[in-house]
Design an enzyme around this catalytic site. Structure first.
Site, short mmCIF file in Angstrom:
data_model
loop_
_atom_site.label_atom_id
_atom_site.label_comp_id
_atom_site.label_asym_id
_atom_site.label_seq_id
_atom_site.Cartn_x
_atom_site.Cartn_y
_atom_site.Cartn_z
N HIS A 1 3.19 9.08 -6.58
CA HIS A 1 4.09 10.23 -6.61
C HIS A 1 4.92 10.23 -7.89
CE1 HIS A 1 7.60 12.57 -4.61
NE2 HIS A 1 6.74 13.40 -5.17
N HIS B 1 0.83 -1.22 0.00
CA HIS B 1 0.00 0.00 0.00
C HIS B 1 0.86 1.26 0.00
CE1 HIS B 1 -3.39 2.66 1.04
NE2 HIS B 1 -2.52 3.25 1.85
N GLU B 2 1.88 1.28 0.84
CA GLU B 2 2.76 2.45 0.88
C GLU B 2 3.52 2.60 -0.43
OE1 GLU B 2 2.24 4.52 3.10
OE2 GLU B 2 1.03 3.17 4.33
#
Length: 231
Positions: free
Chosen positions: A110, A102-103
């Site tokens: 980004h 998820h991170e």
């Protein structure tokens, strides 16, 4: 009729959000703890999962670090650091893999210039200031019964918090969607483990839904109070 702040019947507006928040906290705690105890068949740690996903997406300038705390995992876009809590960084569980992925989803957002993430990052300083200032003005407005100007300005500033929470929802949902695609396509989890990983990520997403609901209902409550003051 205006009621003193310590006896405010508009608190009833917040009850659904309070119930949802309590349920979300229970759900995320029970689900993550359950799947922290289930090891993935292929044995990837959270750190290995993150590195595999980042490399597969051509992202080589993001550092992976271990950080303190439980489920304190986050991606820092300013410094391009993916911080994983110890249980996630070293763990080989479904929760460890799902959270790390998820991170990575945020890191991919980004790198790809995902608009909601960019917007959310840009308004953070404004939201932080507005959130702190709003309650000062709201409290002053509540106790200065001769005018509602401060109260209304405070409510307007608080509305930025609602906007932030609403923007956060697609950011988090999209990161989870990307995570599930990555861990399955890269063979980090089996098909059954993907379904279990989704349960972990869905439980975590519920906390963001609860936060958004709480902000919306709090705004509605404050508007109700301001309207009563005008009456």
């Amino acid at each position: 009729m205006y009621y003193p702040y310590y006896y405010d019947p508009t608190y009833i507006i917040l009850i659904p959000a309070i119930i949802l928040t309590m349920y979300a906290q229970f759900k995320v705690s029970s689900t993550t703890n359950r799947y922290f105890r289930v090891r993935t068949q292929r044995g990837y740690t959270g750190e290995q999962t993150a590195r595999e996903i980042l490399n597969a997406n051509g992202i080589y300038d993001v550092r992976i670090e271990m950080t303190r705390g439980t489920l304190s995992d986050h991606y820092d876009p300013r410094n391009k650091i993916l911080r994983l809590s110890q249980d996630v960084y070293r763990g080989t569980s479904i929760t460890s893999v799902a959270v790390a992925a998820h991170e990575c989803g945020h890191a991919i957002q980004h790198a790809r210039g995902y608009a909601p993430l960019t917007i959310r990052g840009a308004i953070v300083p404004v939201v932080n200031f507005a959130s702190n200032a709003s309650w000062i003005l709201i409290m002053l407005g509540l106790f200065m019964t001769s005018t509602t100007s401060l109260l209304k300005i405070g409510i307007l500033l608080f509305a930025t918090t609602v906007v932030f929470q609403l923007i956060t929802l697609p950011v988090e949902f999209n990161a989870s969607h990307r995570a599930l695609i990555q861990i399955e396509n890269l063979g980090i989890v089996t098909r059954d483990e993907r379904r279990e990983s989704k349960k972990v990520l869905d439980a975590a997403a519920l906390t963001y839904v609860a936060a958004a609901a709480s902000a919306i209902l709090q705004l509605l409550r404050l508007i109700t109070i301001a309207n009563r003051r005008d009456d």
